[in-house]
Motif scaffolding. Structure first.
Motif, mmCIF file in Angstrom:
data_model
loop_
_atom_site.group_PDB
_atom_site.id
_atom_site.type_symbol
_atom_site.label_atom_id
_atom_site.label_comp_id
_atom_site.label_asym_id
_atom_site.label_seq_id
_atom_site.Cartn_x
_atom_site.Cartn_y
_atom_site.Cartn_z
ATOM 1 N N ASP A 43 12.657 -45.113 -5.669
ATOM 2 C CA ASP A 43 11.397 -46.052 -5.104
ATOM 3 C C ASP A 43 11.985 -46.979 -3.887
ATOM 4 O OD1 ASP A 43 9.784 -44.564 -6.509
ATOM 5 O OD2 ASP A 43 9.319 -46.070 -8.020
ATOM 6 N N ALA A 44 13.201 -47.610 -4.405
ATOM 7 C CA ALA A 44 13.833 -48.553 -3.502
ATOM 8 C C ALA A 44 14.454 -47.956 -2.163
ATOM 9 C CB ALA A 44 14.975 -49.361 -4.074
ATOM 10 N N ARG A 45 14.643 -46.760 -2.153
ATOM 11 C CA ARG A 45 15.370 -46.023 -1.015
ATOM 12 C C ARG A 45 14.279 -44.869 -0.221
ATOM 13 N NH1 ARG A 45 18.480 -47.845 -4.345
ATOM 14 N NH2 ARG A 45 20.714 -48.377 -4.171
ATOM 15 N N GLY A 46 12.999 -45.389 -0.646
ATOM 16 C CA GLY A 46 11.800 -44.802 0.425
ATOM 17 C C GLY A 46 11.648 -43.307 0.114
ATOM 18 N N PHE A 47 11.980 -43.022 -1.210
ATOM 19 C CA PHE A 47 11.587 -41.530 -1.662
ATOM 20 C C PHE A 47 10.118 -41.675 -2.075
ATOM 21 C CE2 PHE A 47 16.119 -40.969 -1.939
ATOM 22 C CZ PHE A 47 16.352 -39.730 -1.666
ATOM 23 N N GLN A 48 9.183 -40.541 -1.664
ATOM 24 C CA GLN A 48 8.072 -40.479 -2.301
ATOM 25 C C GLN A 48 7.786 -39.406 -3.447
ATOM 26 O OE1 GLN A 48 6.178 -39.983 2.164
ATOM 27 N NE2 GLN A 48 4.529 -40.556 0.508
ATOM 28 N N ASP A 49 7.152 -40.147 -4.467
ATOM 29 C CA ASP A 49 6.709 -39.391 -5.674
ATOM 30 C C ASP A 49 5.689 -38.469 -5.521
ATOM 31 O OD1 ASP A 49 6.435 -38.370 -8.355
ATOM 32 O OD2 ASP A 49 6.401 -40.285 -9.338
ATOM 33 N N ASP A 77 9.598 -35.866 4.424
ATOM 34 C CA ASP A 77 10.914 -36.501 4.826
ATOM 35 C C ASP A 77 12.000 -36.717 3.590
ATOM 36 O OD1 ASP A 77 12.743 -37.474 7.206
ATOM 37 O OD2 ASP A 77 13.314 -38.783 5.624
ATOM 38 N N ARG A 78 11.315 -37.518 2.559
ATOM 39 C CA ARG A 78 12.056 -37.791 1.399
ATOM 40 C C ARG A 78 11.131 -37.646 0.111
ATOM 41 N NH1 ARG A 78 16.778 -42.161 1.346
ATOM 42 N NH2 ARG A 78 18.233 -41.254 2.680
ATOM 43 N N TYR A 79 11.377 -36.471 -0.694
ATOM 44 C CA TYR A 79 10.636 -36.465 -1.950
ATOM 45 C C TYR A 79 11.258 -36.298 -3.167
ATOM 46 C CZ TYR A 79 9.362 -32.784 -5.291
ATOM 47 O OH TYR A 79 9.128 -32.094 -6.471
ATOM 48 N N GLU A 128 24.184 -39.225 -0.947
ATOM 49 C CA GLU A 128 22.777 -40.115 -1.447
ATOM 50 C C GLU A 128 22.756 -39.940 -3.016
ATOM 51 O OE1 GLU A 128 19.960 -42.489 -1.485
ATOM 52 O OE2 GLU A 128 20.334 -41.753 0.376
#
Length: 588
Positions: free
Chosen positions: A151-157, A205-207, A245
């Motif tokens: 969550d802190a690195r911009g990933f979307q759940d 982008d990030r999931y 990452e």
């Protein structure tokens, strides 16, 4: 109903009134005073019932093992301190004891080991064991740490469907019949693989997702038909972007959850090197033993088994030095042979080096007679064998020899105490793109059919399919694959070519994967990802060999739930609603 947890009562609460709830862990009657160890998920605390409080004393004298109680009383110092538990300096003098629920005789004693099937049948009792409570709380802490990091690195759940289309990825799907679409079926996902790729095409982008997955695999030890994985996908990345990452993520969660500091940078090893040196694509680097190829030394020998394998381009002759192994008896060596046979060995050759200085006379071996002195010295020099060592050999097809010699390496290392007490992570990279299935007479994907090859040219891939290398990568920790991923195919013509090489024709590809092939035509970005086994990581952190110890309600190795008796037969009327008829299995 309660003011405090049993396991958190300490000296800060001295002379305070508390109300506790929990189970009777033990009850002891000492000369008219009754002591009860009351347990909840935080731990145990000693309850004292004194005859001066007649009602509390009477109740305490009558309660049994695992009775569920509510106790009101005052915290005081213990006369006999127990440093083994957090609450060992205090106790609670009971003013009132209420039986919230009695317990009949349990099918097993929680403090003792029991038959696993019995424990699974009464899993709710098994989970009361303190070590199971700790394991499940560790798992909770692990998942929370993963979510915080991502969550802190911009990933979307983002949640993906559970009812989806059957697109086999190496194991059988669990199928769900549709009531409203007669004769048609959903499948439970083996992974969110295609949906997470589609999310990259959708521009997210990030999931990530803590995903439930289902695989109807043949029976295998320590596998579950339903399991949990951390699924991740990145757009506009290459291999190192993903690896760096997630490597940082793994270092972070091991630090936060269990206080372990993993290496600042994980080593990388190609699949070819891993198989050559360790006989496994998930090598346990805590064991220093390595396989050594000795084909060059035995190519001209009279020993036919070795000579044929050594002269076969697809063959292998590998040796494993067992330090101090000369002390093993013939029976123990035969047991190693039986172990190797489980992994495909047709026999196990060996040389026992009693005294290297004596040359041939210092060796004990059923195969030494087939070698001249020069060959014997060359083989022993190659593996670094000295007096007191044992050398084990495998010969045959490269993959088969690697498999059983790799299994022997692990067994010898564990049996002889050669496993270093350490955490040894690494990346295994450059996997073969395909394996050839001789029975099916076609290639199969080593990872899955959406993994990109290292070559960009379709014609090159088709011309060199046998030797093609993929852009796949696995993270391995102490001999366990904890994560696997790849850069994905993002061009439709390459995806169609891979399907074709896998024996999936254009019509079948359209029927099964038409939505993916269509999506790839609309500016699909380069993308890649990885999935981590939550169950396996939790088991490693908890120090257990079985993932069942970190799953609340696991199934047996035969995919049964002994507690609920699932799977079970379904009434005919319900089957009729689903347009399903059960056929009696044909006799074997």
């Amino acid at each position: 109903m309660r003011t405090h947890y049993c396991g958190l009562v300490d000296e800060a609460l001295l002379d305070q009134d508390v109300v506790l709830c929990g189970w009777v862990d033990t009850r002891r009657d000492h000369g008219g005073v009754v002591f009860i160890d009351l347990r909840d998920h935080e731990g145990v605390v000693q309850i004292v019932a004194d005859p001066d409080d007649a009602e509390a004393f009477r109740t305490a004298s009558e309660v049994g093992y695992e009775y569920c109680l509510r106790v009101s009383g005052k915290v005081r110092r213990r006369v006999s301190v127990n440093e083994r538990v957090r609450t060992g300096r205090v106790e609670v003098l009971a003013a009132r004891i209420e039986v919230l629920n009695a317990a009949r005789d349990l099918p097993f004693v929680l403090h003792e080991t029991t038959n696993e099937d019995l424990a699974l049948k009464y899993r709710y009792l098994d989970l009361r064991r303190p070590h199971m409570q700790r394991a499940m709380r560790l798992r909770t802490k692990l998942v929370a740490a993963l979510r915080r990091h991502l969550d802190a690195r911009g990933f979307q759940d983002i949640e993906t469907p559970i009812l989806t289309k059957a697109t086999p990825e190496g194991a059988r799907d669990y199928l769900v019949p549709s009531r409203v679409h007669a004769g048609e079926f959903y499948a439970l996902p083996q992974s969110p693989q295609l949906f997470k790729q589609l999310l990259m095409m959708a521009g997210f982008d990030r999931y990530y997702q803590i995903a439930r997955c289902f695989r109807d695999e043949d029976l295998r030890a320590d596998r579950q038909p339903e399991f949990t994985q951390l699924d991740m996908e990145f757009a506009f990345v290459e291999e190192r972007d993903v690896q760096d990452e997630v490597e940082a993520m793994i270092r972070s969660i091991f630090h936060d959850v269990v206080g372990v500091e993993l290496a600042a940078e994980f080593p990388r090893m190609t699949y070819e090197e891993a198989m050559r040196r360790y006989g496994s694509d998930k090598p346990d680097l805590r064991i220093a033993l390595e396989l050594v190829d000795v084909a060059a030394a035995v190519r001209g020998t009279e020993f036919k088994v070795f000579a044929e394998a050594a002269n076969d381009p697809d063959g292998r002759v590998a040796a494993l030095r067992v330090p101090g192994g000369a002390e093993l008896t013939r029976k123990q060596i035969d047991e190693l042979g039986a172990h190797a046979a489980k992994y495909g060995a047709k026999g196990l050759a060996w040389i026992r080096v009693d005294d290297r200085a004596k040359g041939r006379e210092g060796l004990n071996s059923p195969i030494a007679k087939f070698f001249d002195d020069t060959t014997l010295d060359a083989v022993l020099d190659a593996v670094g064998a000295g007096s007191g060592d044992l050398v084990l050999f495998g010969a045959g097809a490269y993959k088969t020899v690697s498999d059983f010699m790799g299994a022997l390496r692990l067994k010898v290392g564990r049996d002889r105490g050669l496993v270093e007490n350490a955490w040894k992570p690494l990346w295994v990279v450059d996997f073969p793109m395909f394996e050839y299935d001789a029975d099916a007479q076609r290639y199969v994907a080593l990872h899955h059919p959406f993994t990109a090859p290292k070559v960009d040219d379709v014609a090159d891939l088709k011309a060199n399919a046998k030797t093609a290398v993929s852009r796949g990568y696995d993270m391995v920790l102490n001999g366990n694959e904890i994560g696997g991923g790849s850069i994905r195919i993002h061009r439709p013509e390459m995806q169609s070519a891979v399907f074709d090489l896998l024996g999936i024709g254009a019509e079948e590809a359209q029927a099964k994967f038409g939505f993916l092939l269509e999506a790839l035509k609309f500016g699909a970005p380069p993308h890649g990802g990885i999935a981590f086994g939550i169950d396996r990581i939790a088991a490693l952190m908890a120090g257990t060999d079985s993932i069942r110890d970190v799953i609340a309600f696991p199934k047996t190795t035969s995919a049964q739930d002994l507690m609920t008796a699932a799977p079970s037969a379904i009434p005919a009327a319900q089957l009729a609603e689903l347009h399903v008829r059960v056929l009696e299995p044909e006799p074997k």
